[in-house]
Design an enzyme around this catalytic site. Structure first.
Site, short mmCIF file in Angstrom:
data_model
loop_
_atom_site.label_atom_id
_atom_site.label_comp_id
_atom_site.label_asym_id
_atom_site.label_seq_id
_atom_site.Cartn_x
_atom_site.Cartn_y
_atom_site.Cartn_z
N TRP A 145 38.77 43.27 54.28
CA TRP A 145 37.89 44.42 54.44
C TRP A 145 38.23 45.28 55.66
O TRP A 145 37.85 46.44 55.73
CB TRP A 145 36.42 43.97 54.56
CG TRP A 145 36.18 42.95 55.64
CD1 TRP A 145 36.10 41.60 55.48
CD2 TRP A 145 35.98 43.19 57.04
NE1 TRP A 145 35.89 40.98 56.69
CE2 TRP A 145 35.81 41.94 57.66
CE3 TRP A 145 35.94 44.34 57.83
CZ2 TRP A 145 35.60 41.80 59.04
CZ3 TRP A 145 35.74 44.21 59.20
CH2 TRP A 145 35.57 42.94 59.78
N ASN A 146 38.94 44.73 56.64
CA ASN A 146 39.10 45.47 57.90
C ASN A 146 40.13 46.59 57.82
O ASN A 146 40.09 47.54 58.59
CB ASN A 146 39.39 44.53 59.06
CG ASN A 146 40.63 43.69 58.85
OD1 ASN A 146 41.10 43.49 57.73
ND2 ASN A 146 41.18 43.17 59.94
N LYS A 169 42.79 41.92 44.20
CA LYS A 169 41.40 41.55 44.39
C LYS A 169 41.01 41.97 45.81
O LYS A 169 41.37 41.31 46.78
CB LYS A 169 41.23 40.03 44.21
CG LYS A 169 39.76 39.58 44.06
CD LYS A 169 39.07 39.52 45.40
CE LYS A 169 37.59 39.15 45.24
NZ LYS A 169 36.80 39.52 46.43
N PRO A 170 40.27 43.10 45.97
CA PRO A 170 39.88 43.54 47.31
C PRO A 170 38.65 42.79 47.82
O PRO A 170 37.95 42.13 47.05
CB PRO A 170 39.56 45.02 47.09
CG PRO A 170 39.01 45.05 45.69
CD PRO A 170 39.78 43.99 44.93
N ALA A 171 38.39 42.92 49.11
CA ALA A 171 37.20 42.32 49.69
C ALA A 171 35.95 42.94 49.07
O ALA A 171 35.90 44.14 48.79
CB ALA A 171 37.18 42.52 51.20
N SER A 172 34.91 42.11 48.89
CA SER A 172 33.67 42.60 48.28
C SER A 172 32.94 43.59 49.17
O SER A 172 32.08 44.34 48.70
CB SER A 172 32.76 41.42 47.93
OG SER A 172 33.35 40.64 46.90
N GLY A 222 43.82 37.35 55.42
CA GLY A 222 42.46 36.92 55.73
C GLY A 222 42.47 35.77 56.70
O GLY A 222 43.43 35.58 57.47
N SER A 223 41.43 34.97 56.68
CA SER A 223 41.27 33.89 57.66
C SER A 223 42.22 32.73 57.37
O SER A 223 42.64 32.50 56.23
CB SER A 223 39.83 33.37 57.65
OG SER A 223 39.59 32.63 56.47
N GLU A 244 49.12 36.18 55.48
CA GLU A 244 48.94 36.80 56.79
C GLU A 244 47.55 36.41 57.25
O GLU A 244 46.55 36.93 56.74
CB GLU A 244 49.12 38.32 56.70
CG GLU A 244 49.28 38.99 58.05
CD GLU A 244 47.98 39.58 58.56
OE1 GLU A 244 47.38 38.95 59.47
OE2 GLU A 244 47.57 40.63 58.06
N CYS A 278 43.26 41.45 63.08
CA CYS A 278 43.91 40.17 63.35
C CYS A 278 44.90 40.26 64.50
O CYS A 278 45.29 39.23 65.05
CB CYS A 278 44.60 39.65 62.09
SG CYS A 278 45.70 40.87 61.33
N GLU A 378 39.15 32.47 67.16
CA GLU A 378 39.46 33.88 66.93
C GLU A 378 38.20 34.71 67.12
O GLU A 378 37.11 34.33 66.69
CB GLU A 378 40.01 34.08 65.52
CG GLU A 378 40.46 35.50 65.25
CD GLU A 378 41.10 35.67 63.89
OE1 GLU A 378 41.78 36.69 63.69
OE2 GLU A 378 40.91 34.80 63.02
#
Length: 474
Positions: A145-146, A169-172, A222-223, A244, A278, A378
């Protein structure tokens, strides 16, 4: 709407997802909330398109990507506005993201024409050895999402350049930006099925990706925790993966550095996107002889930053993505202060007139120590802890995080030291007197738990190719 096999369609469940502005908590819009079946339909469409797309010439793939880039340019203002409305970053940062978004498509439109094989010397006169570069196959891409626009094109542009159909598949939190990206792609008149968009529950859709033998490549940003889970799932079908993942970037300032440049760079690196990237600075290490001067100047500049709605041109710091992010940064600050840190500015949730968003003051904590939670976890938020160090050897040992290895920064005017730091910092990206090194033509990615694989440049293209060895007897 979902975009599957070249057509916009509702979810098979007819459910929708509502997106809210984190600055105002107002509804931004709705989008179809897909299911595992929708993901499976997209995989099938991509697989059926694979043979057609990979047989296209390099020039044809390049021409399509160039058309796609031009369609994105036509919509650049609309996309930038949507990024800010969906996830809160200041509009000028969103405009910068859209430029980066397009630059990936431009770059890979050219790289599509530069996929070369090799001729290898044979061991006998009656043989010839060839190495062919071929597309790995259907690719599933899960984006964060960022950076809801740039992370899509950083994945799909090299995939398409290599000849791989994709499912995104993008972030919700930010699906409407993804929809605008795909509207531009649709306007470029693609072969049906070469690019598909499925929004919906992460677990269902990622399971569909990992369970399918038709999906030969999985790429995720993502995480670290989620990345590890996806890698375990991908093992069952032995997919090629690119991850990543999380970061914990050190920002090192030696006493011979240009102090003003180092302070300005730290402000830019730490507080871009309210600290929600990140590669944001997580730990600022300053050599003892200039530590107080740096801290005072840095805190003074941070205290002047304007908090507010990203659509307001005066805003420097927008909202955090949700209330959960507020809880995390508050917890890290409380722990740091309990362990002896000194609060120089910020430190609490911010109240912005006429807004009900998740705003937090940009925060500077001096006299940070390695035993603080913020030194290990993080931080996806606007907190800048400052540490001091005596020697180069000491700071390298402390800067090399035991787990993460994505990005690191170093400010010095000593050329020899710069070379040593470049070589000794255990990170995939090193900025030397440069607080924003990311660019389309360079490899982006980390080491250790910060990920595997690279995105960007010729290195990113190679992630979507596999070598075929051909031995011919003549």
């Amino acid at each position: 709407m979902l975009y599957i096999n070249g057509k916009w369609t509702d979810s098979s469940s007819n459910e929708t997802l509502t997106v809210y502005n984190p600055a105002t908590q107002e509804e931004v819009g709705k989008i179809a909330y897909g299911t595992k079946k929708d993901a499976e339909d997209a995989i099938k469409a991509a697989d059926e398109a694979f043979e057609k797309w990979k047989r296209k010439t390099a020039g044809e793939k390049s021409a399509f990507l160039s058309t796609f880039a031009n369609e994105l340019r036509k919509r650049s203002d609309e996309i930038a506005n949507m990024i800010t409305r969906e996830m809160g970053k200041p509009l000028r940062e969103s405009i910068g993201e859209v430029k980066l978004t397009i630059s990936y498509v431009d770059w890979y439109a050219e790289e599509a024409k530069r996929i070369y094989g090799d001729t290898v010397p044979a061991s006998s006169a009656d043989k010839r050895i060839l190495v062919l570069q071929e597309p790995v196959g259907v690719t599933a891409a899960i984006t964060p999402w960022n950076f809801p626009a740039a992370m899509i094109t950083r994945k799909i542009a090299p995939a398409l350049a290599a000849g791989c159909p994709v499912i995104v598949k993008p972030a919700s939190s930010t699906p409407l930006t993804a929809k605008l990206i795909f509207e531009a792609l649709d306007a470029a008149n693609p072969i049906e099925g070469i690019a598909n968009l499925v929004t919906g529950p992460s677990s269902e859709i990622s399971d569909a990706f990992n369970e399918s033998f038709l999906v030969r490549k999985l790429t995720f940003t993502g995480s670290t925790e989620v990345g590890k889970h996806l890698m375990r799932g991908a093992a069952d079908t032995v997919k090629k993966v690119a991850m990543e993942l999380g970061g914990h970037a050190p920002y090192i300032v030696f006493d011979d550095a240009d102090l003003e440049a180092a302070v300005d760079g730290a402000v830019a690196s730490k507080f871009r996107n309210a600290g929600q990237t990140c590669v944001c600075t997580n730990r600022i290490y300053v050599q003892e002889s200039i530590a107080d001067k740096f801290a005072d100047l840095f805190a003074s500049k941070v205290s002047e930053m304007v908090i507010g709605d990203g659509l307001d041109e005066k805003t420097d710091i927008g909202p955090l993505i949700n209330k959960g992010a507020l809880t995390k940064v508050t917890s890290q600050i409380d722990d740091a202060l309990e362990r002896g840190g000194k609060l120089m500015t910020g430190g609490k949730e911010a109240e912005v007139d006429n807004y009900n968003g998740s705003f937090f003051e940009p925060t500077v904590i001096n006299y940070a120590t390695d035993d603080m939670n913020i030194s290990r976890e993080e931080t996806f938020g606007p907190i800048a802890p400052i540490y001091t160090f005596k020697t180069e050897e000491e700071v390298v040992n402390r800067a090399n995080h035991f787990e993460y290895g994505l990005a690191a920064y170093c400010f010095t005017s000593d050329f020899s030291r710069a070379i040593r730091m470049m070589e000794n910092l255990e990170y995939g990206i090193v900025g030397l007197n440069d607080d924003m090194p990311t660019t389309a033509q360079a490899p982006f990615g980390g080491v250790k738990a910060s990920g595997v694989g690279r995105e960007g440049g010729k290195y990113g293209l190679q992630e979507y190719l596999v070598e075929k060895f051909v031995s011919m007897k003549i």
